[in-house]
Every structure is written in structure tokens, then in C-alpha cells.
Design a protein around this motif. Structure first.
Motif, PDB file in Angstrom:
ATOM      1  N   LYS A  34       8.418   9.623 -19.319  1.00 19.29           N
ATOM      2  CA  LYS A  34       8.468   8.166 -19.121  1.00 19.29           C
ATOM      3  C   LYS A  34       7.061   7.615 -18.903  1.00 19.29           C
ATOM      4  O   LYS A  34       6.248   8.206 -18.202  1.00 19.29           O
ATOM      5  CB  LYS A  34       9.371   7.803 -17.946  1.00 19.29           C
ATOM      6  CG  LYS A  34       8.897   8.299 -16.587  1.00 19.29           C
ATOM      7  CD  LYS A  34       9.828   7.853 -15.482  1.00 19.29           C
ATOM      8  CE  LYS A  34       9.274   8.295 -14.115  1.00 19.29           C
ATOM      9  NZ  LYS A  34      10.119   7.905 -12.996  1.00 19.29           N
ATOM     10  N   THR A  35       6.784   6.486 -19.521  1.00 19.95           N
ATOM     11  CA  THR A  35       5.504   5.751 -19.506  1.00 19.95           C
ATOM     12  C   THR A  35       4.382   6.479 -20.237  1.00 19.95           C
ATOM     13  O   THR A  35       3.270   5.955 -20.326  1.00 19.95           O
ATOM     14  CB  THR A  35       5.002   5.387 -18.076  1.00 19.95           C
ATOM     15  OG1 THR A  35       4.366   6.521 -17.474  1.00 19.95           O
ATOM     16  CG2 THR A  35       6.111   4.857 -17.199  1.00 19.95           C
ATOM     17  N   LYS A  36       4.649   7.651 -20.768  1.00 18.47           N
ATOM     18  CA  LYS A  36       3.598   8.413 -21.450  1.00 18.47           C
ATOM     19  C   LYS A  36       3.702   8.223 -22.964  1.00 18.47           C
ATOM     20  O   LYS A  36       4.791   8.073 -23.507  1.00 18.47           O
ATOM     21  CB  LYS A  36       3.702   9.900 -21.099  1.00 18.47           C
ATOM     22  CG  LYS A  36       3.471  10.188 -19.616  1.00 18.47           C
ATOM     23  CD  LYS A  36       2.098   9.762 -19.172  1.00 18.47           C
ATOM     24  CE  LYS A  36       1.852  10.028 -17.703  1.00 18.47           C
ATOM     25  NZ  LYS A  36       0.509   9.619 -17.278  1.00 18.47           N
ATOM     26  N   GLU A  59      12.500   2.742 -24.152  1.00 18.01           N
ATOM     27  CA  GLU A  59      11.434   3.720 -24.378  1.00 18.01           C
ATOM     28  C   GLU A  59      11.981   4.965 -25.072  1.00 18.01           C
ATOM     29  O   GLU A  59      11.357   5.509 -25.988  1.00 18.01           O
ATOM     30  CB  GLU A  59      10.780   4.096 -23.042  1.00 18.01           C
ATOM     31  CG  GLU A  59       9.504   4.898 -23.220  1.00 18.01           C
ATOM     32  CD  GLU A  59       8.744   5.131 -21.918  1.00 18.01           C
ATOM     33  OE1 GLU A  59       7.743   5.863 -21.960  1.00 18.01           O
ATOM     34  OE2 GLU A  59       9.146   4.586 -20.868  1.00 18.01           O
ATOM     35  N   LEU A  60      13.157   5.400 -24.670  1.00 19.33           N
ATOM     36  CA  LEU A  60      13.770   6.557 -25.329  1.00 19.33           C
ATOM     37  C   LEU A  60      14.047   6.243 -26.793  1.00 19.33           C
ATOM     38  O   LEU A  60      13.742   7.047 -27.690  1.00 19.33           O
ATOM     39  CB  LEU A  60      15.062   6.944 -24.611  1.00 19.33           C
ATOM     40  CG  LEU A  60      15.733   8.244 -25.047  1.00 19.33           C
ATOM     41  CD1 LEU A  60      16.568   8.826 -23.888  1.00 19.33           C
ATOM     42  CD2 LEU A  60      16.646   8.082 -26.263  1.00 19.33           C
ATOM     43  N   ILE A 217      15.586  21.050 -14.095  1.00 23.15           N
ATOM     44  CA  ILE A 217      14.659  20.329 -13.224  1.00 23.15           C
ATOM     45  C   ILE A 217      13.945  19.282 -14.066  1.00 23.15           C
ATOM     46  O   ILE A 217      13.704  19.483 -15.265  1.00 23.15           O
ATOM     47  CB  ILE A 217      13.647  21.276 -12.548  1.00 23.15           C
ATOM     48  CG1 ILE A 217      12.856  22.088 -13.588  1.00 23.15           C
ATOM     49  CG2 ILE A 217      14.368  22.212 -11.574  1.00 23.15           C
ATOM     50  CD1 ILE A 217      11.703  22.888 -12.999  1.00 23.15           C
ATOM     51  N   ARG A 218      13.630  18.152 -13.448  1.00 27.58           N
ATOM     52  CA  ARG A 218      13.059  17.025 -14.167  1.00 27.58           C
ATOM     53  C   ARG A 218      11.619  16.819 -13.677  1.00 27.58           C
ATOM     54  O   ARG A 218      11.402  16.254 -12.606  1.00 27.58           O
ATOM     55  CB  ARG A 218      13.913  15.772 -13.921  1.00 27.58           C
ATOM     56  CG  ARG A 218      15.400  16.004 -14.179  1.00 27.58           C
ATOM     57  CD  ARG A 218      16.239  14.771 -13.881  1.00 27.58           C
ATOM     58  NE  ARG A 218      16.081  14.262 -12.535  1.00 27.58           N
ATOM     59  CZ  ARG A 218      16.765  14.670 -11.480  1.00 27.58           C
ATOM     60  NH1 ARG A 218      17.680  15.640 -11.599  1.00 27.58           N
ATOM     61  NH2 ARG A 218      16.554  14.133 -10.291  1.00 27.58           N
ATOM     62  N   VAL A 219      10.675  17.300 -14.464  1.00 25.70           N
ATOM     63  CA  VAL A 219       9.284  17.347 -14.004  1.00 25.70           C
ATOM     64  C   VAL A 219       8.398  16.474 -14.886  1.00 25.70           C
ATOM     65  O   VAL A 219       8.297  16.700 -16.093  1.00 25.70           O
ATOM     66  CB  VAL A 219       8.761  18.808 -13.998  1.00 25.70           C
ATOM     67  CG1 VAL A 219       7.323  18.852 -13.491  1.00 25.70           C
ATOM     68  CG2 VAL A 219       9.660  19.692 -13.141  1.00 25.70           C
ATOM     69  N   GLY A 220       7.785  15.476 -14.273  1.00 17.73           N
ATOM     70  CA  GLY A 220       6.900  14.584 -15.017  1.00 17.73           C
ATOM     71  C   GLY A 220       5.452  14.721 -14.621  1.00 17.73           C
ATOM     72  O   GLY A 220       4.617  15.190 -15.389  1.00 17.73           O
ATOM     73  N   THR A 221       5.131  14.331 -13.388  1.00 18.64           N
ATOM     74  CA  THR A 221       3.743  14.270 -12.941  1.00 18.64           C
ATOM     75  C   THR A 221       3.039  15.612 -13.051  1.00 18.64           C
ATOM     76  O   THR A 221       1.870  15.682 -13.468  1.00 18.64           O
ATOM     77  CB  THR A 221       3.683  13.760 -11.485  1.00 18.64           C
ATOM     78  OG1 THR A 221       4.330  12.484 -11.423  1.00 18.64           O
ATOM     79  CG2 THR A 221       2.245  13.613 -11.021  1.00 18.64           C
ATOM     80  N   ASN A 228       1.590   5.684 -15.410  1.00 18.72           N
ATOM     81  CA  ASN A 228       1.008   4.367 -15.584  1.00 18.72           C
ATOM     82  C   ASN A 228       2.153   3.366 -15.654  1.00 18.72           C
ATOM     83  O   ASN A 228       2.789   3.213 -16.687  1.00 18.72           O
ATOM     84  CB  ASN A 228       0.147   4.299 -16.851  1.00 18.72           C
ATOM     85  CG  ASN A 228      -0.414   2.918 -17.095  1.00 18.72           C
ATOM     86  OD1 ASN A 228      -0.303   2.032 -16.244  1.00 18.72           O
ATOM     87  ND2 ASN A 228      -1.001   2.704 -18.247  1.00 18.72           N
ATOM     88  N   TYR A 229       2.408   2.678 -14.538  1.00 19.13           N
ATOM     89  CA  TYR A 229       3.558   1.773 -14.490  1.00 19.13           C
ATOM     90  C   TYR A 229       3.195   0.343 -14.933  1.00 19.13           C
ATOM     91  O   TYR A 229       4.015  -0.555 -14.845  1.00 19.13           O
ATOM     92  CB  TYR A 229       4.151   1.752 -13.085  1.00 19.13           C
ATOM     93  CG  TYR A 229       4.918   3.015 -12.770  1.00 19.13           C
ATOM     94  CD1 TYR A 229       6.153   3.263 -13.358  1.00 19.13           C
ATOM     95  CD2 TYR A 229       4.393   3.964 -11.898  1.00 19.13           C
ATOM     96  CE1 TYR A 229       6.860   4.410 -13.092  1.00 19.13           C
ATOM     97  CE2 TYR A 229       5.115   5.141 -11.613  1.00 19.13           C
ATOM     98  CZ  TYR A 229       6.340   5.346 -12.212  1.00 19.13           C
ATOM     99  OH  TYR A 229       7.028   6.491 -11.938  1.00 19.13           O
TER     100      TYR A 229
END
Length: 231
Positions: A34-36, A59-60, A217-221, A228-229
Motif C-alpha cells: 500500500k502507497t508504494k 490502489e489494488l 503475516i502482513r508485512v509492509g514497512t 508515504n501517506y
């Protein structure tokens, strides 16, 4: 590099599994993009990463339509009923079903799109945070029983978003409770319901989640860096 950070997460999962005697193959890492930009998804896809998570339907949809290689998209954010039609045929799994109304609308859109089955997870709000969506643990049984009667919606397990905490150990109790709830639901033997997936754990607490039974598991950062919001 992105793939190095992804591999670091995979290695941490492997170590967490080893601590509790689990097979790391049981755990799917969803790279939350998300946001990337799509270019970052494409870069990981070149390294055979297949599972990506998005919070927002638009976005999806945009990434789905523009990506050069197919991936498995996971809708992990809150889903509004009027947005279902845009992604129902584009996602591998909807993680965030928390009401009968939403499930009924998914079922309706699936029929319109001539889809036999839409896999979903029931979102449970164990910490009962007002800022988070999800049904209460007490309501989960009734909701699952009702959703199980729908023709085109297939429950594959549970999802939760634990509180953001500095010390991941503080969330262990919620992950334990989630695992126990999945066992209790499984023992009910509802038709059309599996409890194979436990989607829980994010960048700050995924190792504890894996120790307590997470299968996704849901890993973003930890993979993509800070969000970047402003976009």
C-alpha cells in the motif's frame, strides 16, 4: 534491496517457526505494498514473490490492471460494499469480512461476475479497539454460521489487526486467543467453512504471531520501508 529485506523477514519467520516446532512452509508472507509504486511490486515479482496486500480498492485495482506479471492480490483493508464490484474478481483473498451485509454483497457480486467462489476471512477485533474494524470474538460464531450459508462466499479462516505496541509480547495474548477461537470454530464443523488460515501479525509483531500459529503475516514497512501517506 527489496529482496534482501523480504528475505530477512522470511529468515525471521523460519527462526520463529524453529522456536515452536513449526514448518516455515506453513507461513505465507504477504508483502503489503500500500502507497508504494508498482515498480517495487514488479521488482519483488522478478524474484518470484507472489503475495501482495493492499488496503484500498482503487490502489489494488490500478496495480492489478497495470502489472506486467500476475500476482496474488490480498485485500487487507476495510471493504465498503459499494467497492466490492471493482475487485471481487481480482483478489485471491478478502481478509476483512466483518458483517453479514458485507458477505451478502460479496455473494451478490460473485454471482454477477459468474464466480463459483470468493475466498474470505472473518475479521475479529480481539482488542475491541474502536479504531479497528472486525466483529467481536463472541459474535464470530453466529456470523460465521450465517455466512457459511451463502452460495459463493467461502470462509477460509480468521484475520485480526492487533494493537500497535512497542513490545510485541503485549500482543501475544491476542494471537493466542485467535488461535483458540479458530480451534473452537473448527470444532463446530460448520459446512462450507475452513479454519486453515490465520492472518495475523505485522512488521512490529509478526514473529510472535508466527509463534502463536499465524499462517499469513502482513508485512509492509519491514520490506518496503516507511509509508508515504501523502499520495
Amino acid at each position: 534491496m527489496l529482496i534482501d529485506r523480504y528475505q530477512e523477514v522470511k529468515n525471521n519467520v523460519k527462526e520463529a517457526c524453529a522456536r515452536v516446532g513449526r514448518d516455515p512452509k506453513e507461513v505465507t508472507v504477504i508483502a503489503v505494498s500500500k502507497t508504494k509504486p508498482l515498480e517495487m511490486v514488479e521488482e519483488l515479482r522478478k524474484h518470484k514473490v507472489l503475495d501482495f496486500g493492499e488496503n484500498k480498492v482503487q490502489e489494488l485495482k490500478d496495480k492489478y490492471e497495470n502489472i506486467s506479471w500476475p500476482v496474488r492480490w490480498h485485500l487487507i483493508g476495510h471493504l465498503q460494499t459499494n467497492k466490492i464490484k471493482y475487485i471481487v474478481d481480482k483478489v485471491a483473498l478478502i481478509h476483512s469480512v466483518d458483517s453479514m451485509k458485507l458477505a451478502q454483497m460479496i455473494d451478490r457480486e460473485a454471482e454477477k461476475h459468474q464466480m463459483n467462489e470468493v475466498p474470505v476471512l472473518i475479521q475479529v477485533n480481539f482488542a475491541q479497539e474502536d479504531s479497528k474494524f472486525g466483529c467481536s470474538p463472541e459474535d464470530a460464531f453466529g456470523l460465521i454460521e450465517e455466512v457459511s450459508k451463502l452460495e459463493h462466499v467461502k470462509i477460509k479462516g480468521l484475520m485480526q489487526i492487533a494493537p500497535f505496541v512497542e513490545n510485541p509480547e503485549e500482543n501475544r495474548k491476542y494471537f493466542k486467543a485467535m488461535k483458540q477461537l479458530s480451534v473452537d470454530i473448527n470444532n463446530k464443523n460448520f459446512d462450507n467453512v475452513d479454519m486453515n488460515i490465520l492472518s495475523m501479525g505485522m512488521t512490529n509483531d509478526y514473529e510472535v504471531a508466527v509463534e502463536e500459529g499465524a499462517t499469513m503475516i502482513r508485512v509492509g514497512t519491514a520490506i518496503f520501508g516507511e509509508r508515504n501517506y501523502s499520495i
